[in-house]
Scaffold this motif. Structure first.
Motif, PDB file in Angstrom:
ATOM      1  N   TYR A   2      32.204  91.366 105.382  1.00 17.67           N
ATOM      2  CA  TYR A   2      33.183  91.953 104.982  1.00 17.67           C
ATOM      3  C   TYR A   2      34.110  90.893 104.074  1.00 17.67           C
ATOM      4  O   TYR A   2      33.937  89.591 104.341  1.00 17.67           O
ATOM      5  CB  TYR A   2      34.135  92.427 105.878  1.00 17.67           C
ATOM      6  CG  TYR A   2      35.676  92.631 105.357  1.00 17.67           C
ATOM      7  CD1 TYR A   2      35.895  94.050 104.504  1.00 17.67           C
ATOM      8  CD2 TYR A   2      36.768  91.737 105.527  1.00 17.67           C
ATOM      9  CE1 TYR A   2      37.197  94.013 104.331  1.00 17.67           C
ATOM     10  CE2 TYR A   2      38.144  92.286 105.137  1.00 17.67           C
ATOM     11  CZ  TYR A   2      38.265  93.386 104.577  1.00 17.67           C
ATOM     12  OH  TYR A   2      39.590  93.701 104.103  1.00 17.67           O
ATOM     13  N   GLN A   3      34.337  91.246 102.816  1.00 16.93           N
ATOM     14  CA  GLN A   3      35.195  90.560 101.856  1.00 16.93           C
ATOM     15  C   GLN A   3      36.294  91.382 101.589  1.00 16.93           C
ATOM     16  O   GLN A   3      36.322  92.394 101.180  1.00 16.93           O
ATOM     17  CB  GLN A   3      34.447  90.089 100.641  1.00 16.93           C
ATOM     18  CG  GLN A   3      33.418  89.241 100.915  1.00 16.93           C
ATOM     19  CD  GLN A   3      33.550  87.711 101.188  1.00 16.93           C
ATOM     20  OE1 GLN A   3      34.126  86.879 100.230  1.00 16.93           O
ATOM     21  NE2 GLN A   3      33.631  87.299 102.407  1.00 16.93           N
ATOM     22  N   ASP A  16      27.010  95.555 106.754  1.00 17.00           N
ATOM     23  CA  ASP A  16      26.571  95.704 105.483  1.00 17.00           C
ATOM     24  C   ASP A  16      26.890  97.033 104.827  1.00 17.00           C
ATOM     25  O   ASP A  16      27.250  97.203 103.724  1.00 17.00           O
ATOM     26  CB  ASP A  16      25.233  95.206 105.191  1.00 17.00           C
ATOM     27  CG  ASP A  16      24.273  95.932 105.822  1.00 17.00           C
ATOM     28  OD1 ASP A  16      24.692  96.526 106.813  1.00 17.00           O
ATOM     29  OD2 ASP A  16      23.023  95.834 105.618  1.00 17.00           O
ATOM     30  N   HIS A  67      31.128 102.462 102.322  1.00  9.97           N
ATOM     31  CA  HIS A  67      31.565 101.056 102.269  1.00  9.97           C
ATOM     32  C   HIS A  67      30.150 100.365 102.022  1.00  9.97           C
ATOM     33  O   HIS A  67      29.489 100.145 103.112  1.00  9.97           O
ATOM     34  CB  HIS A  67      32.461 100.489 103.356  1.00  9.97           C
ATOM     35  CG  HIS A  67      33.579 101.239 103.600  1.00  9.97           C
ATOM     36  ND1 HIS A  67      34.670 100.946 102.765  1.00  9.97           N
ATOM     37  CD2 HIS A  67      33.641 102.275 104.330  1.00  9.97           C
ATOM     38  CE1 HIS A  67      35.764 101.823 103.382  1.00  9.97           C
ATOM     39  NE2 HIS A  67      35.334 102.598 104.308  1.00  9.97           N
ATOM     40  N   ARG A  79      28.499  96.546 101.593  1.00  6.43           N
ATOM     41  CA  ARG A  79      28.978  95.144 101.368  1.00  6.43           C
ATOM     42  C   ARG A  79      27.759  94.278 101.412  1.00  6.43           C
ATOM     43  O   ARG A  79      27.796  93.376 101.678  1.00  6.43           O
ATOM     44  CB  ARG A  79      29.706  95.155 102.584  1.00  6.43           C
ATOM     45  CG  ARG A  79      30.930  95.888 102.686  1.00  6.43           C
ATOM     46  CD  ARG A  79      31.762  95.344 104.148  1.00  6.43           C
ATOM     47  NE  ARG A  79      32.732  96.388 104.086  1.00  6.43           N
ATOM     48  CZ  ARG A  79      32.911  97.438 105.204  1.00  6.43           C
ATOM     49  NH1 ARG A  79      31.767  97.678 105.983  1.00  6.43           N
ATOM     50  NH2 ARG A  79      33.823  98.177 105.401  1.00  6.43           N
ATOM     51  N   SER A 106      28.718  91.618  98.829  1.00 12.66           N
ATOM     52  CA  SER A 106      30.241  91.387  98.944  1.00 12.66           C
ATOM     53  C   SER A 106      30.583  90.175  98.575  1.00 12.66           C
ATOM     54  O   SER A 106      31.716  89.998  98.111  1.00 12.66           O
ATOM     55  CB  SER A 106      30.560  91.775 100.262  1.00 12.66           C
ATOM     56  OG  SER A 106      30.029  90.836 101.217  1.00 12.66           O
ATOM     57  N   THR A 147      32.071  94.698  96.265  1.00  9.67           N
ATOM     58  CA  THR A 147      31.706  95.893  97.403  1.00  9.67           C
ATOM     59  C   THR A 147      32.191  97.022  96.600  1.00  9.67           C
ATOM     60  O   THR A 147      32.986  97.324  95.757  1.00  9.67           O
ATOM     61  CB  THR A 147      33.065  95.549  98.482  1.00  9.67           C
ATOM     62  OG1 THR A 147      32.876  94.251  99.082  1.00  9.67           O
ATOM     63  CG2 THR A 147      33.261  96.447  99.390  1.00  9.67           C
ATOM     64  N   GLY A 157      35.761  92.794  93.883  1.00  5.78           N
ATOM     65  CA  GLY A 157      34.977  91.460  93.983  1.00  5.78           C
ATOM     66  C   GLY A 157      35.413  90.369  93.217  1.00  5.78           C
ATOM     67  O   GLY A 157      36.554  90.395  92.522  1.00  5.78           O
TER      68      GLY A 157
END
Length: 524
Positions: free
Chosen positions: A75-76, A249, A282, A284, A287, A291, A322
């Motif tokens: 996660y970012q 991910d 989602h 990732r 990421s 994302t 991102g």
């Protein structure tokens, strides 16, 4: 499945509550992918959530993976301004075993929260109102949360209470500010921790199935938000299924719900004539750079034979955010298309959102400067058989303007923002904004309390709504007390002046909005 299924999930947990308070065994505290979120951008947008291999979470002020260590989460967090969804459970909630209170050290299975907020507002010449005046309301909101997890897995259970009121205002009660003694969440959950194995970083891929009354936010909050700024909360009744979690991910989230109608003096009830559904992916894997979030939302509404028409709206979309590699340039981009039927008319609407920012990482205050442009279509021709007005579903309006005037329909909105953090407990942001109607023949929804004079079908009033400047400071006074001070000045454009003259016989140069907010949480 019948809508009362969530009640069954609620009832079957009750016989176990007495036994649970005597539980002595200490087990690992495995979180299910929640984040610690803040309401808007500012310097807090540089935080990310780092989840350990044991699936526990800590918070970092670095915007990328920890240098020199193996990352523990894909996660970012987006750096874009005011786009960060509320955590699940909400950020005022804590697991009792983590509160530092010795008497609670074995209560790993109980999430609790108690939160109180008071906000004083000064609104001078508020354009949303049907008369020009000064209003000084005081808004009060109390929330309490109880969640049971792990000890009865796969069964989990959540209850959240809210009491929202407004005093000292000049206008009648409305459900934006009033919702007394209400349950905003009561759901049961089936949680399968390792149903889908683990990702490459060792994080579990759980499966969560929820049924009942729920409130949550997702994506950038513009189409689905619980609305943390407003005194009352968007919530729904129905079902939600999530595959994976935020640290993975990939993650997939889908729901089919009916919105809850907020009744001022009665217990809230679901809207039986409306269904809101959607699905979000989602991705990732990349990421550190980007994302990607493709998604789909839809709304089906029945004709009630009165003021509400039959509608079926489909909305495919994509969002990507991102940081450009080897730079401090960040981006948040989105495109949305809508089609279907809207009261006998064909639906054809669209929106696109662009934000680019730069963070001065070498500067002590870590300032971020950003430019945003949003275009959201309005109805081009009131006399044809096509409706081009964008449907905002259940989104959060405040990211569009600090004074809460703008919603996500019929708008062009360029914006410049500056955010910085001069002290670990002090965050400051401010900006300058311009606003035009995307279609000068369609309405400006929040003008004049939604009266007929919020639209000029001829287009002769022009498209310029106005421009504004705002500033906000947030200071954490103690671990339990947070304060916010904000001010915004709005300069009326030609469209607003013309419409106010048509309905009120008078107009003003602009409006002032000042507020002071104090939030108190029982647990730090």
């Amino acid at each position: 499945m019948k809508h009362r299924t969530w009640i069954w999930l609620y009832l079957i947990t009750l016989p176990s509550l007495t036994n649970m308070v005597h539980a002595k065994e200490t087990l690992p505290d495995n979180q299910n992918g929640q984040t610690t979120a803040v309401d808007s951008g500012s310097a807090a947008s540089k935080e990310v959530i780092i989840q350990t291999a044991a699936n526990q979470q800590t918070e970092s002020t670095k915007p990328t993976f920890i240098a020199g260590n193996a990352p523990s989460s894909f996660y970012q967090r987006a750096r874009s301004y005011s786009t960060h969804p509320e955590s699940d459970p909400p950020r005022y909630v804590r697991t009792l075993s983590k509160t530092g209170i010795d008497a609670f050290k074995n209560l790993y299975w109980l999430d609790v929260g108690l939160d109180y907020r008071v906000r004083y507002e000064h609104r001078h010449n508020d354009i949303r109102r049907s008369r020009i005046t000064t209003d000084d309301p005081v808004l009060l909101r109390t929330r309490a949360y109880l969640g049971i997890k792990e000890i009865l897995d796969p069964l989990r259970f959540v209850v959240e209470f809210e009491d929202a009121r407004r005093y000292n205002g000049k206008f009648p009660k409305d459900n934006r500010d009033w919702n007394e003694f209400e349950l905003i969440q009561t759901y049961g959950e089936l949680y399968f921790k390792d149903a889908l194995g683990r990702d490459d970083l060792g994080n579990y891929r759980p499966v969560r199935i929820r049924g009942g009354r729920m409130a949550w936010e997702t994506l950038d909050r513009r189409l689905l938000g619980s609305n943390q700024w407003r005194n009352t909360t968007n919530n729904f009744e129905g079902f939600r299924v999530t595959l994976g979690q935020e640290s993975n991910d990939w993650e997939f989230d889908a729901w089919g719900v009916q919105p809850v109608i907020r009744l001022i003096d009665k217990f809230d009830r679901r809207d039986k004539g409306q269904w809101f559904y959607g699905a979000i992916g989602h991705f990732r894997q990349w990421s550190k750079i980007i994302t990607i979030q493709p998604y789909y939302m839809g709304l089906i509404q029945d004709d009630d034979g009165g003021t509400r028409v039959k509608r079926e709206i489909h909305s495919p979309a994509i969002r990507a955010y991102g940081v450009v590699p080897n730079t401090e340039v960040d981006f948040d981009l989105g495109a949305i298309y809508q089609f279907g039927r809207d009261g006998g008319q064909k639906k054809s609407a669209h929106a696109y959102l662009l934000e680019f920012g730069y963070t001065f990482q070498q500067a002590a205050w870590k300032p971020r400067v950003s430019a945003f442009y949003g275009y959201v279509s309005g109805d081009r021709d009131p006399n044809d058989r096509t409706n081009n007005r964008f449907e905002r579903f259940f989104g959060f309006a405040r990211p569009w303007s600090a004074d809460d005037y703008i919603i996500m329909e019929n708008i062009q909105a360029p914006k410049i923002k500056v955010e910085f953090q001069p002290h670990p407990d002090l965050q400051i942001d401010g900006g300058y904004n311009g606003f035009w109607l995307a279609s000068k023949t369609d309405r400006f929804n929040n003008l004049l309390n939604g009266s007929g004079n919020n639209r000029d079908r001829s287009g002769n009033s022009g498209s310029f709504i106005g421009h504004s400047a705002d500033i906000r400071a947030r200071y954490k006074l103690t671990p339990h007390i947070s304060t916010t001070l904000g001010y915004s000045h709005w300069f009326n454009g030609g469209f607003i002046k013309n419409q106010q003259l048509a309905e009120l016989g008078e107009t003003t140069a602009g409006t002032d909005f000042f507020y002071v907010e104090v939030a108190i949480s029982a647990f730090k």
